[in-house]
Scaffold this motif. Sequence first.
Motif, PDB file in Angstrom:
ATOM      1  N   ILE A 187       0.834  -1.208   0.000  1.00  0.00           N
ATOM      2  CA  ILE A 187       0.000   0.000   0.000  1.00  0.00           C
ATOM      3  C   ILE A 187       0.864   1.251   0.000  1.00  0.00           C
ATOM      4  CG2 ILE A 187      -1.680   1.336   1.341  1.00  0.00           C
ATOM      5  CD1 ILE A 187      -2.794  -1.330   2.370  1.00  0.00           C
ATOM      6  N   THR A 188       1.892   1.250   0.823  1.00  0.00           N
ATOM      7  CA  THR A 188       2.765   2.419   0.918  1.00  0.00           C
ATOM      8  C   THR A 188       3.517   2.662  -0.383  1.00  0.00           C
ATOM      9  OG1 THR A 188       3.042   2.057   3.290  1.00  0.00           O
ATOM     10  CG2 THR A 188       4.656   3.463   2.204  1.00  0.00           C
ATOM     11  N   LEU A 189       4.048   1.607  -0.973  1.00  0.00           N
ATOM     12  CA  LEU A 189       4.780   1.770  -2.236  1.00  0.00           C
ATOM     13  C   LEU A 189       3.857   2.264  -3.344  1.00  0.00           C
ATOM     14  CD1 LEU A 189       7.100  -1.380  -2.207  1.00  0.00           C
ATOM     15  CD2 LEU A 189       7.688   0.991  -1.670  1.00  0.00           C
ATOM     16  N   THR A 190       2.592   1.862  -3.263  1.00  0.00           N
ATOM     17  CA  THR A 190       1.612   2.357  -4.232  1.00  0.00           C
ATOM     18  C   THR A 190       1.337   3.843  -4.025  1.00  0.00           C
ATOM     19  OG1 THR A 190       0.550   0.176  -4.295  1.00  0.00           O
ATOM     20  CG2 THR A 190      -0.724   2.035  -5.136  1.00  0.00           C
ATOM     21  N   SER A 191       1.388   4.273  -2.767  1.00  0.00           N
ATOM     22  CA  SER A 191       1.055   5.669  -2.456  1.00  0.00           C
ATOM     23  C   SER A 191       2.141   6.659  -2.872  1.00  0.00           C
ATOM     24  CB  SER A 191       0.792   5.816  -0.953  1.00  0.00           C
ATOM     25  OG  SER A 191       1.997   5.716  -0.211  1.00  0.00           O
ATOM     26  N   LEU A 192       3.392   6.213  -2.929  1.00  0.00           N
ATOM     27  CA  LEU A 192       4.492   7.131  -3.220  1.00  0.00           C
ATOM     28  C   LEU A 192       4.366   7.819  -4.583  1.00  0.00           C
ATOM     29  CD1 LEU A 192       7.638   5.387  -1.691  1.00  0.00           C
ATOM     30  CD2 LEU A 192       6.546   7.509  -0.972  1.00  0.00           C
ATOM     31  N   PRO A 193       4.160   7.056  -5.669  1.00  0.00           N
ATOM     32  CA  PRO A 193       4.002   7.743  -6.955  1.00  0.00           C
ATOM     33  C   PRO A 193       2.767   8.642  -7.002  1.00  0.00           C
ATOM     34  CG  PRO A 193       3.532   5.386  -7.174  1.00  0.00           C
ATOM     35  CD  PRO A 193       4.155   5.586  -5.832  1.00  0.00           C
ATOM     36  N   ILE A 194       1.712   8.269  -6.258  1.00  0.00           N
ATOM     37  CA  ILE A 194       0.518   9.127  -6.205  1.00  0.00           C
ATOM     38  C   ILE A 194       0.871  10.460  -5.555  1.00  0.00           C
ATOM     39  CG2 ILE A 194      -1.799   9.378  -5.215  1.00  0.00           C
ATOM     40  CD1 ILE A 194      -2.048   6.327  -5.306  1.00  0.00           C
ATOM     41  N   ASN A 195       1.590  10.387  -4.428  1.00  0.00           N
ATOM     42  CA  ASN A 195       1.985  11.608  -3.726  1.00  0.00           C
ATOM     43  C   ASN A 195       2.928  12.463  -4.568  1.00  0.00           C
ATOM     44  OD1 ASN A 195       2.082  13.158  -1.117  1.00  0.00           O
ATOM     45  ND2 ASN A 195       4.237  12.683  -1.303  1.00  0.00           N
ATOM     46  N   ALA A 196       3.904  11.815  -5.210  1.00  0.00           N
ATOM     47  CA  ALA A 196       4.860  12.549  -6.039  1.00  0.00           C
ATOM     48  C   ALA A 196       4.160  13.230  -7.214  1.00  0.00           C
ATOM     49  CB  ALA A 196       5.946  11.604  -6.546  1.00  0.00           C
ATOM     50  N   LEU A 197       3.204  12.522  -7.826  1.00  0.00           N
ATOM     51  CA  LEU A 197       2.474  13.080  -8.962  1.00  0.00           C
ATOM     52  C   LEU A 197       1.698  14.330  -8.566  1.00  0.00           C
ATOM     53  CD1 LEU A 197       1.330  13.017 -11.848  1.00  0.00           C
ATOM     54  CD2 LEU A 197      -0.438  11.436 -11.004  1.00  0.00           C
ATOM     55  N   PHE A 198       0.928  14.227  -7.482  1.00  0.00           N
ATOM     56  CA  PHE A 198       0.120  15.382  -7.082  1.00  0.00           C
ATOM     57  C   PHE A 198       0.979  16.508  -6.501  1.00  0.00           C
ATOM     58  CE2 PHE A 198      -3.337  12.301  -7.449  1.00  0.00           C
ATOM     59  CZ  PHE A 198      -4.294  13.086  -8.091  1.00  0.00           C
ATOM     60  N   ASN A 199       2.122  16.175  -5.912  1.00  0.00           N
ATOM     61  CA  ASN A 199       3.070  17.218  -5.526  1.00  0.00           C
ATOM     62  C   ASN A 199       3.507  18.009  -6.757  1.00  0.00           C
ATOM     63  OD1 ASN A 199       3.352  17.226  -2.751  1.00  0.00           O
ATOM     64  ND2 ASN A 199       5.013  15.739  -2.726  1.00  0.00           N
ATOM     65  N   TYR A 200       3.864  17.270  -7.791  1.00  0.00           N
ATOM     66  CA  TYR A 200       4.347  17.893  -9.028  1.00  0.00           C
ATOM     67  C   TYR A 200       3.265  18.780  -9.646  1.00  0.00           C
ATOM     68  CZ  TYR A 200       6.055  18.235 -13.840  1.00  0.00           C
ATOM     69  OH  TYR A 200       6.465  18.695 -15.070  1.00  0.00           O
ATOM     70  N   LEU A 201       2.044  18.266  -9.675  1.00  0.00           N
ATOM     71  CA  LEU A 201       0.959  19.009 -10.310  1.00  0.00           C
ATOM     72  C   LEU A 201       0.554  20.250  -9.506  1.00  0.00           C
ATOM     73  CD1 LEU A 201      -1.365  16.028 -11.377  1.00  0.00           C
ATOM     74  CD2 LEU A 201       0.175  17.350 -12.842  1.00  0.00           C
ATOM     75  N   LEU A 202       0.509  20.116  -8.186  1.00  0.00           N
ATOM     76  CA  LEU A 202      -0.046  21.187  -7.361  1.00  0.00           C
ATOM     77  C   LEU A 202       0.999  22.168  -6.826  1.00  0.00           C
ATOM     78  CD1 LEU A 202      -2.664  19.052  -5.396  1.00  0.00           C
ATOM     79  CD2 LEU A 202      -3.118  20.677  -7.235  1.00  0.00           C
ATOM     80  N   ILE A 203       2.225  21.707  -6.642  1.00  0.00           N
ATOM     81  CA  ILE A 203       3.280  22.631  -6.197  1.00  0.00           C
ATOM     82  C   ILE A 203       3.703  23.546  -7.346  1.00  0.00           C
ATOM     83  CG2 ILE A 203       5.681  22.823  -5.411  1.00  0.00           C
ATOM     84  CD1 ILE A 203       5.263  20.285  -3.789  1.00  0.00           C
TER      85      ILE A 203
END
Length: 455
Positions: A166-182
Amino acid sequence: MYQTYSFREKSLLFSKIIFPILITQLGLFAMSFLDVMMSGRAGSYDVAGVAIGSSLWIPIYTGLSGILIAITPIVAQLIGGKRSSDVPNTVIQGLYLATIIPLFIFLIGALTLKPILNGMNLDSEVSRIAYHYLLSLSLGMVPLFMYSVLRSFMDALGQTKMTMFITLTSLPINALFNYLLIFGEFGFPRLGGVGAGYASAITYWCIFGIAVWMVAKQSPFKEYRIFGTFYRISIAKWKEILLIGVPIGFSIFFETSIFSAVTLLMSGYDTITIAAHQIALNFASFLYMIPLSISMGLTICVGYEIGAKRTIDAKQYSYMGLGLALIFAIITGIILVLFNDVIATMYSTDKEVIILAQHFLIYAIFFQLSDAIGAPIQGALRGYKDVNVTLVLSLVSFWIIGLPLGYLLATYTDFQAFGYWIGLSSGLTAGAILLFVRLTFIQRRYRTKFSNAVN
């Protein structure tokens, strides 16, 4: 979990349990690391705001979610004692608590967050970013705490690979939305450091959804039919969870909040010193995931063995974890000595900040050695459901020994800001020694208790 009969079997099982936990903890920490690192690329105000926001959020989250960690030893002992039918109600009651805890955070945050930020004498833009970062992150608090319960249940069964997935799945999700929203890519608004908070909230909802699906549909979790029966709120079960969980939560809070207190006290230093301190603290926290993972693994193994009344096996797991943590502490200490310049460069491009951060990282070595003893012992004691004395020892180690000594060294000696690190390391060392004494006492008490029961 299953019974083992030799040191080799125990080593193999323990490795299978703690390795996924380590990956999970590193993954969860990496989310915070990504927030700080990616915000740093957006600007100095953004990274400062996110760093301050994280330093306030992490002790609150780890402390209050620590209450829910009680699910792990409770379920582990139920399974070890062949009382699996009691597991579903325990987990559901934990989920009920997980929806209530965030309400207290919302209330306290609404009353205290702005006064705290104003009292830190921050630049107005840094304060604004920190405030809105925490506000946006709070949108994911409820699913995050509920995920903590489901994770504790899955880990108690020894199925730590599932939470790792679950955690490894969450990392790319977090990185993607960081990139889009930051950075405001692909038509999304450019929110800077605040966007990291929204990205984390979205990620928390995702990992909770995945965990619910796993518990409901995947073996061995689905056999427990966690969501198959409606359970009314049970005050008795809440009391059981809270009697174990509250001391755990406060113990964790005393440890993590001490670093936020130091950050507040260091607000009088220049920006370079504060930045270097935050860099070293962030990386030291990253390394702490190793003894923390061993600690969590010990809670599972010791809890299972004590539930089955196998005191010798529980003791063997305890010292196995302690020895492993010390080995890793030596390795990480060598890394800090040899590569502190590389580590500091990962966080900043400012030469003055990099040089000062290198010095702080050397002091972090002493953190690793003390944590290698203290953290695993705390995990073993939780497996025994011995949590109240650990709470007192945490209070004494950090707030009565560590912080006052650090303040005196920083204020009245030439150590300056480094004095805080020396003080905290001293507190950690004192705590580790006292925890070891407590562990040996508890081991003797349980051996006597079960021996008398047999006789």
